[in-house]
Design a protein around this motif. Sequence first.
Motif, PDB file in Angstrom:
ATOM      1  N   LEU B  18       0.837  -1.207   0.000  1.00 23.45           N
ATOM      2  CA  LEU B  18       0.000   0.000   0.000  1.00 23.45           C
ATOM      3  C   LEU B  18       0.874   1.259   0.000  1.00 23.45           C
ATOM      4  CD1 LEU B  18      -2.825  -1.081   2.462  1.00 23.45           C
ATOM      5  CD2 LEU B  18      -3.036  -0.680  -0.014  1.00 23.45           C
ATOM      6  N   PRO B 119      -3.322   6.277   8.680  1.00 21.14           N
ATOM      7  CA  PRO B 119      -4.787   6.258   8.749  1.00 21.14           C
ATOM      8  C   PRO B 119      -5.295   4.944   8.137  1.00 21.14           C
ATOM      9  CG  PRO B 119      -3.950   8.193   7.579  1.00 21.14           C
ATOM     10  CD  PRO B 119      -2.836   7.235   7.708  1.00 21.14           C
ATOM     11  N   VAL B 120      -6.484   4.516   8.601  1.00 25.48           N
ATOM     12  CA  VAL B 120      -7.088   3.298   8.045  1.00 25.48           C
ATOM     13  C   VAL B 120      -7.525   3.572   6.599  1.00 25.48           C
ATOM     14  CG1 VAL B 120      -9.102   1.792   8.187  1.00 25.48           C
ATOM     15  CG2 VAL B 120      -7.777   2.334  10.250  1.00 25.48           C
ATOM     16  N   ASP B 121      -8.045   4.755   6.406  1.00 27.94           N
ATOM     17  CA  ASP B 121      -8.568   5.089   5.086  1.00 27.94           C
ATOM     18  C   ASP B 121      -7.434   5.293   4.096  1.00 27.94           C
ATOM     19  OD1 ASP B 121     -10.391   5.803   3.093  1.00 27.94           O
ATOM     20  OD2 ASP B 121      -9.929   7.930   3.493  1.00 27.94           O
ATOM     21  N   PHE B 122      -7.499   4.533   2.985  1.00 26.71           N
ATOM     22  CA  PHE B 122      -6.380   4.559   2.038  1.00 26.71           C
ATOM     23  C   PHE B 122      -6.213   5.927   1.389  1.00 26.71           C
ATOM     24  CE2 PHE B 122      -4.472   3.892  -2.182  1.00 26.71           C
ATOM     25  CZ  PHE B 122      -3.260   3.380  -1.766  1.00 26.71           C
ATOM     26  N   ILE B 123      -7.294   6.623   1.200  1.00 29.41           N
ATOM     27  CA  ILE B 123      -7.186   7.936   0.568  1.00 29.41           C
ATOM     28  C   ILE B 123      -6.386   8.876   1.481  1.00 29.41           C
ATOM     29  CG2 ILE B 123      -8.499   9.943  -0.262  1.00 29.41           C
ATOM     30  CD1 ILE B 123     -10.713   7.837  -1.007  1.00 29.41           C
TER      31      ILE B 123
END
Lengths: 1013, 150
Positions: B18, B119-123
Amino acid sequence: MEARGSRAGVSGGAAGARAAATSSLETSADGRSGNTASGVGQVKEVTIRRTGIQAIGDAPWGTHFCQFYQTREDLVDILVPYFAAGLEDNEFCMWVTSAPLGVDEARKALAGAVKDLDRRIATGQMEIIDYRQWYTKTGGFDADAVLAGWVEKEKEALRRGFEGLRLTGNTFWLDKKDWAGFRDYEAAVNGVIGRHRMIAICTYSLEKCGAPEVFDVVRNHQFALVRQEGRWRIIESGEQGRTEAALRQAEVFEAFFRHSVTPLAFLDKDFNFIRVNEAYAEAGQRDVSEFPGHNHFEFYPSDAKEIFEEVVRTKKPYQVSARPFVYADHPEWGVTYWDWSLVPVLDAEGEVDLLVYSLKDVTESRRVEAVSQQLAALVESSADAIVGKTLDGTIVSWNQAAARLYGYSAAEAVGRHVSMLDAPDHPDDLPEIRERIRKGGRVEYYETVRIAKDGRRIDVSMSVSPIRNAAGEIIGASSIARDITEHKAMENRLRAASLYARTLIEASLDPLVTISPEGKITDVNEATELATGVPRAKLVGSDFSDYFTEPEKARAGYRKVISDGSVRDYALTIRHASGRTTDVLYNATLFRNEAGEVQGVFAAARDVTVRKRMEDQLRAASLYARSLIEVSPDPLVTISHEGKITDVNEATELATGVARQKLVGTDFSDYFTEGDKARAGYRQVISEGFVRDYPLTIRHASGRTMDVLYNAALYKNEAGEVEGVFAAARDVTQRKLAEAELTKYREHLEELVKQRTAELESANKRLEAEIAERERSEAAVRQRTVELEAANRELEAFAYSVSHDLRAPLRSINGFSQALLDDYGPMLDDGGQEYLRRVCGASQRMGQLIDDLLKLSRITRVEMRRERVSLSEAARALASELMQSQPDRRVDFAIEEGVTAYGDGQLLRTAMGNLLDNAWKFTGNRPSARIEFGVRQEKDGPVYYVRDDGAGFDMAYADKLFLPFQRLHSSEEFPGTGVGLATVQRIIQRHGGRIWAEGALGIGATFHFTLSQ
Amino acid sequence: MEARTILLVEDNRDDVDLTLRALKKANIANEVEVAADGAEALDYLFSKCGYGEPKRAPCPAVVLLDLKLPKVDGLEVLRRLRADERTKLLPVVILTSSREERDLVESYRLGANAYVRKPVDFIQFSEAVRQLGLFWLVLNEVPAAYGRPR
């Protein structure tokens, strides 16, 4: 100890030694030395030279002869063949010419006989010079210089490889007046030439010589050549002389050998004695005649034999120093020490012929040396600094004490000038002393100051004495210094002590005076001046008795001191010049000097005027005491040793009904009902010093009795001696009645006390049980605390793991879903894309949930720090943040001023934040809203509240509001995870408070909370 | 000028992918070296870096360091990097899931240059990585003698 001797050669003298050894004279043919390996009387090397002169033929080295001539032809006749032979035989030739034959003529004449003369002159084998360049080279004739010149020439000749020196000298230049000096020169030449590889012809003009001169010449030469009857002849006068010389030489040897104080012995090569001298024989206490034929080691066995054998083997002389030796036949002589040498004398074949043994007894000198070493050691070990110096002051010796005292080591001091020790303020000490020493005087114990290396000043006592050499001349001085710094310091202390004593005397308030044996005052202190009103100067020298009201009594006191040695407390009255008097008591004593002789009287007076006044006061006080005694209601009595009453007061008269006069002198025990008990009490006082509360009963003359308690004690006079017993009685008749009454009450009281004690004991037991119970519960609490702490730690580990590990897979889910959407979105239909978006949304929410959960757990875990917190301020700050986050909303905040609470600032701000967030959120769909914060006082303390007019809630679910993850609204309606209020409740609970909510759907909600104070 | 490398210290394969994806999306083309544990990271850095030493390979421009790592954990890696003369000045960014106060405090105490939570959110994650790359690879300057290729 044995020093190996030098191996210096001993070529010369061997012949003489042999001659002496054998005591037989062998006149050697040569009679001269110069041959290195000559045996006895034998000529090994060719020493015979051709003279070239027919009349003489051959002659050995060392031959010195003369020629008497008349004409120059005579000279040529003899000298030309003489030098021709010399040059041919490789000798160095030297012709010193004089008239009538000059240098050139001589050269011409010789050239006729010697073909290569020029070459020989050129190569330096031949020198022909004028007498002025030789005999009178320095202006006049100097016999020693000329002689030395010949020897020098011979040395040079030998060095250059010639056989020796052949010379001639002409004396034509010599005046008669110089003859005597020249004759002595010739005699010396004779002696010198005999020992050298030289042959000399001295030519003398007969015209210039008279008979005495001819005689002198002949006597000083071995041969004389004269022309007689047309040919040269020899006058052999010298042979006789030589024989005599040899004889005399032998005599000298004999005398030397016999009478030498040096022990000498001649031994053969097997160490048998050939001959010894007196000194040698005496050393072993034997006679000279005992020795010949005996072996040395037979008489004197020792390990020196090895050395002897070595000498024979090596043929080299040997010397030893201070070799110890013990006489085998005289062991009682102890160890002796000897320097000795053993010299081999070789025969013609070069073998050891005999040994010359000479000795020196050094036993005594060794002893002397030891003694002087001891002396040196004494000096070295002396505690006083001993310094030796030359007359001009240069230090030559320096012992250890000097090094200690002055700080310079011997190496530093020796060679320097003693003035290095001079103190700048004592500069002239030494020159004076040096002058005295130079004259042979001594200086003893003068005190001076020296400066040590480190600059320290040292007081020293010095003694200086001259050092003389063996001839008795003064060559230096030796100084002995003792450190008296300490001594000086002592003197200073003494002086200070003396000053101190004087100060004490002056400071004394008592008049002090010293009086001479004649009764005159010799010294006074200031107190005496004050007492007499007479100045010191006048007092001293005057008669001491003048200053008393009773001069005769004063003199009597003085005489008493003289006879008894001292007086004490001798009462006198000093009369002041003003007429005022001072009563004094004198203590006086004889004082003596160091030798014990009486110097006078030392008298110290004490002013007793004050004391007298005190005595008067005492008398008055005594009267006062008496009156006190008399008025005392207690019977008081004094009793003598014998138990008789000596004094009573009025109360005693009353108690006994007997008059004072009758009481005094009677036995005290007569007045008690129990006389024996009274006497026992009295004895107790005598033995123990006192009694207290001793019960007795006084009997009144009328028969009535009085119970009393006696206190009694010994009483003493001023000198501390027991005078008797003082007894005071107290009437206790009334008290006894009261005591009986009291006893009755006491019994009842004890009853009461017992009862009360029992009650107290049971109460105590209850208390103990309570304490035990409390301890048990405290232990349980401690146990629980430990468990809780462990649980807390586990929770913390769990939370950490959740924070890190649970979020990672969520990130993967979210990230790859997003990647799928980005990269493969177009390959999915709308449904597929929607599903993926839901996966993303779900993972995001779960991330949020995890974060909130961690926040909640953190609230429980953080440590509380309590302080005074302004809740109003927190509310204002939070409100302004909220308004900034959504500036288009219309919300009215009503925040009460000055609301404070005591608690953890961080946590309380979090709680306030959550409550205000909540209010902000649930008023979100109102066009305008109002949010309030305030406090109200209730009976249990302040109740804080946050109120809004938002969505509100149904009170039926009020109990679910504070449970985590419980939500009363959908996420779509109001976002959130349901952790906020749970967090607030945790914070309030941690503060020991309570939180509750009121609300109605669509109306609004109010959250109330308390905090423990 | 040669593009400088990034060292990513991360044991989670997904997170690695990621992160690489996020860098790529942010158009950061620099080479990224990956170390799967703390020990590997230290070996790599000590062989590359050397302040003031003429070095064989260039030192990374920045190290993105996870805290929870096998063998040698992130904080220990940081401590050793700061204790060594060769890597004392190396920029290190902590990139972790943890938001625990004690991790933050300890990281800064040991000399981390930055602390970024994933952050958990990839964006959001992509944005964070983009900004990191931009800052440390482009904006940030390091001492010349330190590791810039010559």
